[in-house]
Motif scaffolding. Structure first.
Motif, mmCIF file in Angstrom:
data_model
loop_
_atom_site.group_PDB
_atom_site.id
_atom_site.type_symbol
_atom_site.label_atom_id
_atom_site.label_comp_id
_atom_site.label_asym_id
_atom_site.label_seq_id
_atom_site.Cartn_x
_atom_site.Cartn_y
_atom_site.Cartn_z
ATOM 1 N N VAL A 6 0.836 -1.204 0.000
ATOM 2 C CA VAL A 6 0.000 0.000 0.000
ATOM 3 C C VAL A 6 0.871 1.255 0.000
ATOM 4 O O VAL A 6 0.625 2.210 -0.737
ATOM 5 C CB VAL A 6 -0.936 0.004 1.238
ATOM 6 N N ASN A 7 1.890 1.238 0.850
ATOM 7 C CA ASN A 7 2.785 2.385 1.017
ATOM 8 C C ASN A 7 4.163 1.856 1.382
ATOM 9 O O ASN A 7 4.308 1.191 2.416
ATOM 10 C CB ASN A 7 2.246 3.299 2.116
ATOM 11 N N PRO A 8 5.196 2.131 0.567
ATOM 12 C CA PRO A 8 6.544 1.589 0.831
ATOM 13 C C PRO A 8 7.103 1.966 2.199
ATOM 14 O O PRO A 8 8.030 1.306 2.682
ATOM 15 C CB PRO A 8 7.388 2.210 -0.291
ATOM 16 N N GLU A 9 6.548 2.991 2.835
ATOM 17 C CA GLU A 9 7.057 3.414 4.145
ATOM 18 C C GLU A 9 6.445 2.618 5.295
ATOM 19 O O GLU A 9 6.872 2.758 6.447
ATOM 20 C CB GLU A 9 6.775 4.907 4.355
ATOM 21 N N LEU A 10 5.468 1.776 4.993
ATOM 22 C CA LEU A 10 4.808 0.989 6.039
ATOM 23 C C LEU A 10 5.433 -0.393 6.165
ATOM 24 O O LEU A 10 6.146 -0.854 5.263
ATOM 25 C CB LEU A 10 3.308 0.889 5.727
ATOM 26 N N PRO A 11 5.171 -1.089 7.288
ATOM 27 C CA PRO A 11 5.794 -2.404 7.520
ATOM 28 C C PRO A 11 5.390 -3.442 6.479
ATOM 29 O O PRO A 11 4.296 -3.379 5.901
ATOM 30 C CB PRO A 11 5.263 -2.805 8.907
ATOM 31 N N ASP A 12 6.261 -4.416 6.298
ATOM 32 C CA ASP A 12 5.988 -5.521 5.371
ATOM 33 C C ASP A 12 5.221 -6.615 6.105
ATOM 34 O O ASP A 12 5.674 -7.766 6.206
ATOM 35 C CB ASP A 12 7.304 -6.058 4.797
ATOM 36 N N SER A 13 4.073 -6.254 6.649
ATOM 37 C CA SER A 13 3.252 -7.211 7.395
ATOM 38 C C SER A 13 1.873 -7.282 6.753
ATOM 39 O O SER A 13 1.406 -6.340 6.108
ATOM 40 C CB SER A 13 3.125 -6.799 8.866
ATOM 41 N N ARG A 14 1.230 -8.428 6.938
ATOM 42 C CA ARG A 14 -0.062 -8.685 6.315
ATOM 43 C C ARG A 14 -1.117 -7.701 6.808
ATOM 44 O O ARG A 14 -1.150 -7.358 7.990
ATOM 45 C CB ARG A 14 -0.488 -10.130 6.621
#
Length: 350
Positions: A162-170
């Motif tokens: 959704v947004n590259p600045e957010l965590p790589d979590s489901r």
């Protein structure tokens, strides 16, 4: 704004009054239903009322705002609730149902303000989200990320997509069901606002408001958004046990659980008492309860309960509800509703 109205018909009002009077002896306590967000505030007032007076402590059910209005509007008489709590204003269709069923005089009481928070466990990093992020994560359909110019089923699985600045979590968000006023406010204040940040949806609103609203109000059904019922305390417990999940609920539940959970920034603003009171926090809404006027002088303690709820020691800036997370109304607004309650001022469905 309050507006005095006459009942739809004298005969209908008489029938309603008779219905209450005939079964007066069947109930000697106040029955309250409705919003899960207002529930903890109403419960505190009910407990205080029960201790301070000779009346029985009111019985309160957390049914959700929509569920509360449905029960409240079914009719007059002690088989029906006296008061319904709501985290949104009554809809015109609900008001008309009330009138049709003989609930012709209703007193609306705004009690204060609340913020809707997006929270997670303190075991996980604090999040900084935008309304656009939330729309792109939770809408069932979104503008095609590949640029086709069409709406497509939401393909995003992780927050980083959704947004590259957010965590790589489901993406896993627990929130209220359609019967909840919190859900109504969330889709209006967050999903619609986020959708309008995309030119395609801004154009859709101009061309077809109904379709735009449908897109923004329809949440995913593939497991990314999980309907968690009307028990917001249960969502808090699940966040503690699952640090990767997020939850949506009223500010008071965050305020009472600051040791375990944290609220995400939304559009750069943290959910706080001050931010909601000032209007700076973007996801805030008023809270209400609605009173069946025909029950006031029949069910024991109704006037006294209303007086307790609308007293300065209860809902004022230094009142005990502020300690529980309720954002008090400005002085003039509190005085307005205190006067309306004392006069049992009713309103129209317009």
């Amino acid at each position: 704004m309050f507006r005095k109205i006459a009942t739809l018909g004298t005969a209908l009002a008489m029938v309603g009054s008779m219905a209450v009077a005939q079964v007066h002896a069947a109930r000697d306590y106040i029955s309250i239903v409705g919003s899960s967000t207002v529930y903890p505030f109403s419960t505190v007032v009910a407990e205080q009322f029960g201790k301070a007076t000779s009346f029985k402590t009111p019985k309160i059910e957390s049914t959700g705002s929509g569920g509360g209005f449905k029960l409240f509007c079914e009719g007059v008489g002690v088989q029906h609730p006296d008061i319904t709590n709501a985290s949104r204003a009554i809809k015109k269709s609900e008001c008309e149902t009330c009138m049709k069923n003989g609930v012709t005089e209703i007193v609306e009481v705004k009690i204060g303000y609340d913020g809707i928070v997006i929270a997670n466990s303190k075991q996980a990093p604090a999040l900084k989200l935008t309304t656009k992020d939330l729309f792109m994560a939770l809408a069932k359909e979104i503008p095609d990320p590949q640029g086709s110019g069409k709406l497509v089923p939401n393909p995003f699985k992780t927050w980083r997509e959704v947004n590259p600045e957010l965590p790589d979590s489901r993406i896993e968000v627990m929130g209220p069901p359609p019967t909840s006023g919190t859900r109504d406010a969330f889709v209006e204040l967050v999903m619609e606002t986020g959708g309008l940040e995309m030119p395609m949806l801004a154009d859709l609103k101009k061309a077809d408001k109904k379709r735009f609203k449908s897109v923004c109000h329809t949440l995913r059904e593939d497991g990314a958004y999980i309907e968690a019922g009307e028990n917001d305390n249960l969502i808090v417990q699940k966040l503690v046990s699952n640090p990767k999940a997020l939850g949506i609920f009223g500010f008071s539940f965050l305020d009472q659980n600051m040791d375990k959970i944290q609220g995400a920034f939304v559009n750069g603003v943290a959910p706080s008492f001050e931010g909601i009171a000032s209007g700076e926090y973007p996801v805030s809404r008023p809270l209400f309860f609605y009173v069946k006027k025909a029950h006031v002088d029949v069910i024991p303690g109704m006037r006294e309960f209303l007086a307790e709820f609308t007293s300065e020691k209860t809902w004022g800036p230094e009142g005990y509800l502020a300690e529980k997370g309720l954002i008090p109304m400005p002085d003039a607004e509190r005085q307005k509703y205190t006067g309306a309650v004392k006069a049992l001022q009713t309103f129209s469905c317009e």
